[in-house]
Design a protein around this motif. Structure first.
Motif, mmCIF file in Angstrom:
data_model
loop_
_atom_site.group_PDB
_atom_site.id
_atom_site.type_symbol
_atom_site.label_atom_id
_atom_site.label_comp_id
_atom_site.label_asym_id
_atom_site.label_seq_id
_atom_site.Cartn_x
_atom_site.Cartn_y
_atom_site.Cartn_z
ATOM 1 N N UNK A 48 0.832 -1.211 0.000
ATOM 2 C CA UNK A 48 0.000 0.000 0.000
ATOM 3 C C UNK A 48 0.864 1.258 0.000
ATOM 4 N N UNK A 49 2.012 1.214 0.675
ATOM 5 C CA UNK A 49 2.935 2.353 0.649
ATOM 6 C C UNK A 49 3.463 2.571 -0.766
ATOM 7 N N UNK A 54 3.403 5.540 -5.782
ATOM 8 C CA UNK A 54 3.276 5.543 -7.242
ATOM 9 C C UNK A 54 2.253 6.580 -7.704
ATOM 10 N N UNK A 55 1.140 6.658 -6.978
ATOM 11 C CA UNK A 55 0.110 7.652 -7.325
ATOM 12 C C UNK A 55 0.661 9.063 -7.177
ATOM 13 N N UNK A 69 3.343 8.244 -16.545
ATOM 14 C CA UNK A 69 2.771 6.910 -16.374
ATOM 15 C C UNK A 69 3.804 5.824 -16.561
ATOM 16 N N UNK A 70 4.711 5.988 -17.533
ATOM 17 C CA UNK A 70 5.741 4.987 -17.770
ATOM 18 C C UNK A 70 6.732 4.918 -16.608
ATOM 19 N N UNK A 71 7.155 6.080 -16.121
ATOM 20 C CA UNK A 71 8.075 6.087 -14.991
ATOM 21 C C UNK A 71 7.420 5.491 -13.741
ATOM 22 N N UNK A 72 6.140 5.820 -13.553
ATOM 23 C CA UNK A 72 5.415 5.270 -12.412
ATOM 24 C C UNK A 72 5.319 3.753 -12.511
ATOM 25 N N UNK A 73 5.043 3.253 -13.719
ATOM 26 C CA UNK A 73 4.952 1.808 -13.926
ATOM 27 C C UNK A 73 6.288 1.130 -13.659
ATOM 28 N N UNK A 74 7.382 1.748 -14.097
ATOM 29 C CA UNK A 74 8.710 1.191 -13.849
ATOM 30 C C UNK A 74 8.996 1.138 -12.354
ATOM 31 N N UNK A 78 9.477 -2.491 -10.340
ATOM 32 C CA UNK A 78 10.766 -2.843 -9.730
ATOM 33 C C UNK A 78 10.640 -3.020 -8.225
ATOM 34 N N UNK A 79 9.968 -2.076 -7.567
ATOM 35 C CA UNK A 79 9.855 -2.146 -6.109
ATOM 36 C C UNK A 79 8.973 -3.325 -5.693
ATOM 37 N N UNK A 80 7.919 -3.605 -6.460
ATOM 38 C CA UNK A 80 7.026 -4.721 -6.120
ATOM 39 C C UNK A 80 7.740 -6.059 -6.247
ATOM 40 N N UNK A 81 8.532 -6.221 -7.321
ATOM 41 C CA UNK A 81 9.291 -7.469 -7.491
ATOM 42 C C UNK A 81 10.271 -7.659 -6.342
ATOM 43 N N UNK A 82 10.941 -6.579 -5.940
ATOM 44 C CA UNK A 82 11.872 -6.658 -4.808
ATOM 45 C C UNK A 82 11.140 -7.025 -3.527
#
Length: 249
Positions: A48-49, A54-55, A69-74, A78-82
């Motif tokens: 959630x953080x 990201x928002x 949007x692209x930078x936010x998606x990146x 990356x952070x979610x996979x980590x």
């Protein structure tokens, strides 16, 4: 007596000590050998953080919604996979029961899949940003920040010796039947818990500890019933909630 999986694929670093003895039971399994309740709470809190961050990142770039949007998606990817690699990592277990006792080989290999994901993500996003730069040169900055950052993350993970050692483990546990002092079927996990008393090498005192035997779905009762006749007379056999350590180390 009972065959669950005959073909145990152990890494070269691990070998069965009692391989010469007849096999009573064996299987392999991947399990989260830590307190999953705490880990899941950590995951959802951090998730959630990350979502809120990201928002906020996206809203701060409202003058260029595509680039933002692209930078936010990146950032989110990356952070979610980590995060998932930290809170949902699994150890590999191989168990083998013989007349002498229980052997457990456990290991965790370095997650090569994470490197592959980062490599492909960096390549795909770099191609996309370069293509978009032919329309708007400002996307060249995104090509440096986004794929460049992912590439640096990949290099730090792939060639950092300390990082690889932290995510690579090999353990071989050996216990004789006479050492066990309690057998418990876990009510909160697919697991059988064995308490034991033993004198560790180099010590002059008895250590009381436990070994968690992770089972496949609906197998823990069968595993416990197979173990029970080999234990010393009077060893308690119970059903209870079993606590698992908070960390995998």
């Amino acid at each position: 007596m009972l065959k669950v999986n005959k073909n145990l694929e152990l890494p070269p670093q691990l070998k069965w000590r009692f391989s010469h003895e007849p096999e009573l039971l064996s299987w392999t399994i991947r399990a989260r050998n830590y307190n999953t309740f705490v880990a899941d709470l950590m995951f959802w809190f951090c998730f959630f953080v990350i979502m809120i961050s990201s928002v906020l990142i996206y809203r701060s770039m409202d003058d260029d919604p595509v680039f933002g949007g692209l930078l936010t998606l990146l950032f989110f990817s990356c952070v979610s996979v980590s995060l998932v690699s930290i809170t949902h990592q699994r150890m590999k277990f191989a168990y083998r029961f013989t007349p002498s006792g229980v052997e457990c080989c456990e290991w965790k290999d370095f997650p090569e899949w994470a490197l592959t994901f980062l490599k492909w993500l960096a390549g795909i996003t770099a191609i996309f940003f370069v293509f978009m730069a032919t329309i708007d040169p400002s996307f060249l900055l995104g090509a440096l920040i986004g794929p460049g950052g992912i590439g640096l993350t990949y290099l730090s993970m792939a060639y950092s010796k300390s990082y690889r050692e932290m995510h690579t483990q090999y353990h071989h546990l050996i216990h004789e039947w006479k050492d066990f002092t309690q057998l418990a079927i876990a009510t909160n996990r697919e697991m059988v818990d064995l308490k034991y008393s033993t004198t560790m090498e180099g010590d002059d005192f008895v250590t009381n500890w436990n070994i968690n035997i992770f089972c496949k779905r609906k197998q823990k009762e069968k595993v416990a019933e197979l173990i029970r006749p080999f234990l010393s007379p009077g060893v308690p056999f119970i059903k209870a909630k079993v606590n698992v350590p908070l960390s995998t180390d």
